[in-house]
Design an enzyme around this catalytic site. Structure first.
Site, PDB file in Angstrom:
ATOM      1  N   GLU A  63      21.871   1.021  -2.515  1.00 47.62           N
ATOM      2  CA  GLU A  63      20.853   1.392  -3.510  1.00 47.62           C
ATOM      3  C   GLU A  63      20.376   0.273  -4.285  1.00 47.62           C
ATOM      4  O   GLU A  63      19.119   0.450  -4.740  1.00 47.62           O
ATOM      5  CB  GLU A  63      21.621   2.271  -4.611  1.00 47.62           C
ATOM      6  CG  GLU A  63      20.907   3.081  -5.306  1.00 47.62           C
ATOM      7  CD  GLU A  63      21.895   3.928  -6.469  1.00 47.62           C
ATOM      8  OE1 GLU A  63      21.525   4.164  -7.573  1.00 47.62           O
ATOM      9  OE2 GLU A  63      22.838   4.531  -5.792  1.00 47.62           O
ATOM     10  N   ASP A  64      21.148  -0.707  -4.583  1.00 44.88           N
ATOM     11  CA  ASP A  64      20.797  -1.670  -5.598  1.00 44.88           C
ATOM     12  C   ASP A  64      20.250  -3.128  -5.052  1.00 44.88           C
ATOM     13  O   ASP A  64      19.996  -4.104  -5.981  1.00 44.88           O
ATOM     14  CB  ASP A  64      21.595  -1.874  -6.649  1.00 44.88           C
ATOM     15  CG  ASP A  64      21.848  -0.501  -7.605  1.00 44.88           C
ATOM     16  OD1 ASP A  64      20.827   0.073  -7.791  1.00 44.88           O
ATOM     17  OD2 ASP A  64      22.983  -0.300  -7.934  1.00 44.88           O
TER      18      ASP A  64
END
Length: 708
Positions: free
Chosen positions: A78-79
């Site tokens: 996600e990051d």
């Protein structure tokens, strides 16, 4: 600090994992640290401190290596620039599935934050159904985020706390993770009501000191009484968590000083028999409060919780709450579903808890597939997670746990979807009661079904379980489509007939060509679209005639009107602006999404909204209709006592039902507006003749509508 946390994590997993699993955790730790290099949290700490903290929460539950690894990697996709394929290649498919399920859908755009929240939860639920460890990791993730929420802006922290209180804390409760559930509630309380939290926290510290001596005396008295009865037990005091105390104050409108039972006691014994012996011993020591005893051993909660609860009059009138359970039950009570990993040697039937959890997840998936959208599903879920439960029995003695406020219809769907769909009546404790009746603890519930019964849209107003709501919506949607398809088939047959073509003459090859042109997948879809007004019957008829090269096409004519059979259901509506009844000259209008709407020929609303000729259809009443239709009449009557009773009696004598009545004063006279149910115009004429015989009736007319 992060290095200390990392070292602590490795030390914790080394205590219970195999050396090769510890090595995998170390690799994942290095992988996560490298991926998050240079990233910091809002608190200023290195970002990797978060996944390490989440992993450490899971080590308290002795989760397996795959879950610990997934916790360490849950934010990398996600990051960071890491792709899920990289995770799967290095750590295996199971870890990749969990990480994928925990990653938010940030790359998609949503209209609102609520839509994004709902869709992300839907995605996580799908992963949960494949691997329940996903939700355990998510709860650990949310717990650490709540512990560090002070670093977040107030508006954002309030939103996160509210979401946690509404969804994640109830899920922890539903899975039996009591320690996580209570900590999440207290943390949410602290951020949502900081002033109240601060005041209560200080008051609890003062009370703790003031009551220490009394609590100590009660503890010793309990231990002594159990020894006298030769019951081997461990007795310990427990302080209620802060939000639990606040809830009690709110529910009973109490001040803190009035909440006397902030302390409770827990008695742990070796076996079930000792639980009941302990209960008897304590009831002989202190008098029990009437009606405050609960037996969750005989009837466990849906999250697997088992215990005896009793409330006693202690010394100086102090109320005492006592929980009595076995050591194994205590493990389940604190760790719930996670006890499968935490206590692998336990004799408690964890498989039953896993089975119940799996059934719950499957019911959520069914509800999800039948909901209109993710936001609607999330609302259903919040209701489903409502912690209060009622326990009812089937006629054969099977126990069903339902949310408080559940009705007989909720019970019917919890037994089986077909029972719910075909439900027509219910007996509670051997007495017939309305289907909307709320069930109470201990009710014996018997559902009466009929083979051709269908769900009623009104049920949606009072069912509370997501399963019942989802199944009702699904059934109504299916019914609507089936009824619309039947109507559409008749409409198309009429249009084909007007072109000189018989519907049965249209070949499969002709239909296949039409599917390619229109993008439809089946005849049923075409019929349903016609019935719902999404496609026009004449256009489809001409397309079929053209692609099939069928000779003898004639202009559209009015022959072969659609016959109103009265069983078209939701696919056909009788316009409320003119309320047609059999015997009235009528005309039909197709409206997109609503299907066929039948009006009287002289309906003023119809004249105002006249559209293209192809939207209008010739319709005719079937000669054998056996159905009641609503019609409006207006009576002008003299203001005399008893006139309404005479009118109602006359209507009943003419075998008509009164659906609605409305009054308005007109000087010395009163206008009575009735909506009646009649079979046809002849029946209406009979009703009106009866009414004219009443001396007080001055005038009677049929009207299109009645005042609101």
């Amino acid at each position: 600090m992060t290095q200390l946390d990392a070292d602590a994590l490795i030390q914790e997993v080394t205590a219970y994992l195999k050396p090769e699993d510890v090595a995998t955790v170390k690799t994942a730790l290095e992988f996560s640290a490298a991926a998050h290099q240079g990233q910091v949290r809002e608190s200023g700490e290195p970002y990797v401190s978060h996944p390490i903290a989440v992993a450490r929460i899971l080590t308290d539950l002795h989760m397996d290596a795959q879950a610990i690894v997934a916790a360490l990697l849950h934010d990398v996709v996600e990051d960071t620039a890491i792709h899920i394929e990289n995770v799967e290649k290095q750590f295996g498919k199971s870890v990749a599935v969990m990480v994928e399920g925990l990653s938010k859908l940030d790359k998609l755009e949503f209209e609102t934050k609520e839509d994004a929240q709902a869709e992300n939860f839907r995605k996580m639920l799908m992963a949960m159904a494949r691997d329940v460890r996903v939700i355990l990791i998510k709860l650990a993730d949310r717990l650490h985020n709540m512990r560090t929420l002070d670093a977040v802006a107030p508006e954002k922290s309030q939103r996160i706390a509210r979401e946690t209180m509404e969804i994640y804390a109830p899920i922890a409760n539903r899975l039996g993770l009591n320690s996580i559930f209570q900590e999440l509630q207290d943390l949410c309380f602290m951020h949502l009501n900081p002033n109240r939290y601060s005041v209560l926290s200080k008051a609890l510290k003062v009370a703790r000191g003031n009551r220490r001596e009394v609590v100590g005396k009660i503890l010793e008295a309990i231990k002594q009484r159990l020894e006298e009865n030769h019951i081997k037990a461990e007795v310990k005091g427990r302080e209620k968590h802060l939000y639990g105390i606040y809830q009690k104050m709110q529910a009973k409108s109490l001040a803190f000083s009035q909440v006397l039972d902030i302390y409770g006691f827990r008695v742990l014994v070796d076996d079930v028999a000792s639980c009941y012996l302990t209960l008897g011993a304590l009831h002989s020591l202190y008098k029990p409060f009437p009606g405050k005893f609960k037996d969750y051993i005989a009837i466990p909660k849906v999250n697997g919780y088992q215990s005896l609860h009793t409330a006693l009059f202690g010394p100086f009138g102090t109320p005492i709450e006592v929980q009595i359970r076995t050591v194994e039950m205590d493990k389940i009570a604190e760790a719930g579903l996670a006890s499968h990993w935490l206590y692998k040697t336990t004799k408690t039937p964890i498989n039953d808890l896993h089975k119940k959890t799996h059934q719950w997840l499957q019911s959520l998936l069914e509800s999800l597939s039948q909901s209109g959208d993710s936001v609607e599903f999330l609302e259903h879920l919040k209701i489903d997670l409502f912690p209060d439960e009622v326990y009812v029995f089937s006629p054969h003695g099977k126990i069903f746990a339902l949310p408080r406020g559940a009705t007989a219809v909720d019970f019917a769907y919890s037994v089986h979807t077909d029972i719910g769909n075909r439900c027509v009546a219910v007996k509670v404790n051997f007495e017939l009661v309305p289907l909307r009746t709320e069930l109470k603890n201990g009710d014996r519930v018997e559902i009466v079904t009929a083979p051709h019964a269908h769900p009623n849209p009104a049920w949606l107003n009072y069912v509370v379980t997501s399963r019942a709501r989802g199944e009702i919506r699904h059934a109504l949607k299916t019914m609507h489509l089936d009824e619309s398809a039947n109507l559409g088939e008749r409409l198309l047959a009429q249009a084909l007939a007007s072109l000189g073509v018989k519907a049965q003459e249209v070949s499969d090859a002709c239909w296949d060509k039409l599917f390619k042109e229109t993008g439809a997948k089946s005849r049923q879809e075409i019929f349903a679209d016609i019935g719902l007004g999404r496609r026009l019957n004449m256009i489809i008829a001409r397309q079929l005639a053209r692609v099939g090269e069928i000779p003898g096409q004639y202009p559209h004519n009015s022959s072969g009107a659609i016959t109103i059979l009265g069983n078209e259901g939701m696919a056909m509506q009788f316009a409320k602006c003119c309320r047609p009844i059999p015997g009235d000259p009528i005309i039909g209008v197709i409206k997109t999404g609503q299907g066929l709407i039948v009006h009287t020929h002289d309906c003023p609303t119809l004249r105002k909204g006249r559209g293209s000729s192809e939207e209008w259809l010739d319709v005719a009443w079937d000669t054998n209709l056996n159905k009641l239709f609503d019609v409006n009449i207006k009576l002008i009557v003299a203001n005399q006592r008893g006139v309404l009773a005479k009118v109602a009696s006359s209507i009943a004598e003419a075998e008509s039902n009164i659906e609605n009545v409305h009054f308005s004063s007109e000087g010395e006279y009163t206008a009575l507006y009735f909506t009646l149910q009649v079979t046809n115009r002849a029946h209406l004429a009979s009703v009106m003749r009866n009414l004219r015989r009443i001396i007080e009736v001055v005038r009677i007319t049929r009207v299109k509508s009645i005042p609101a």
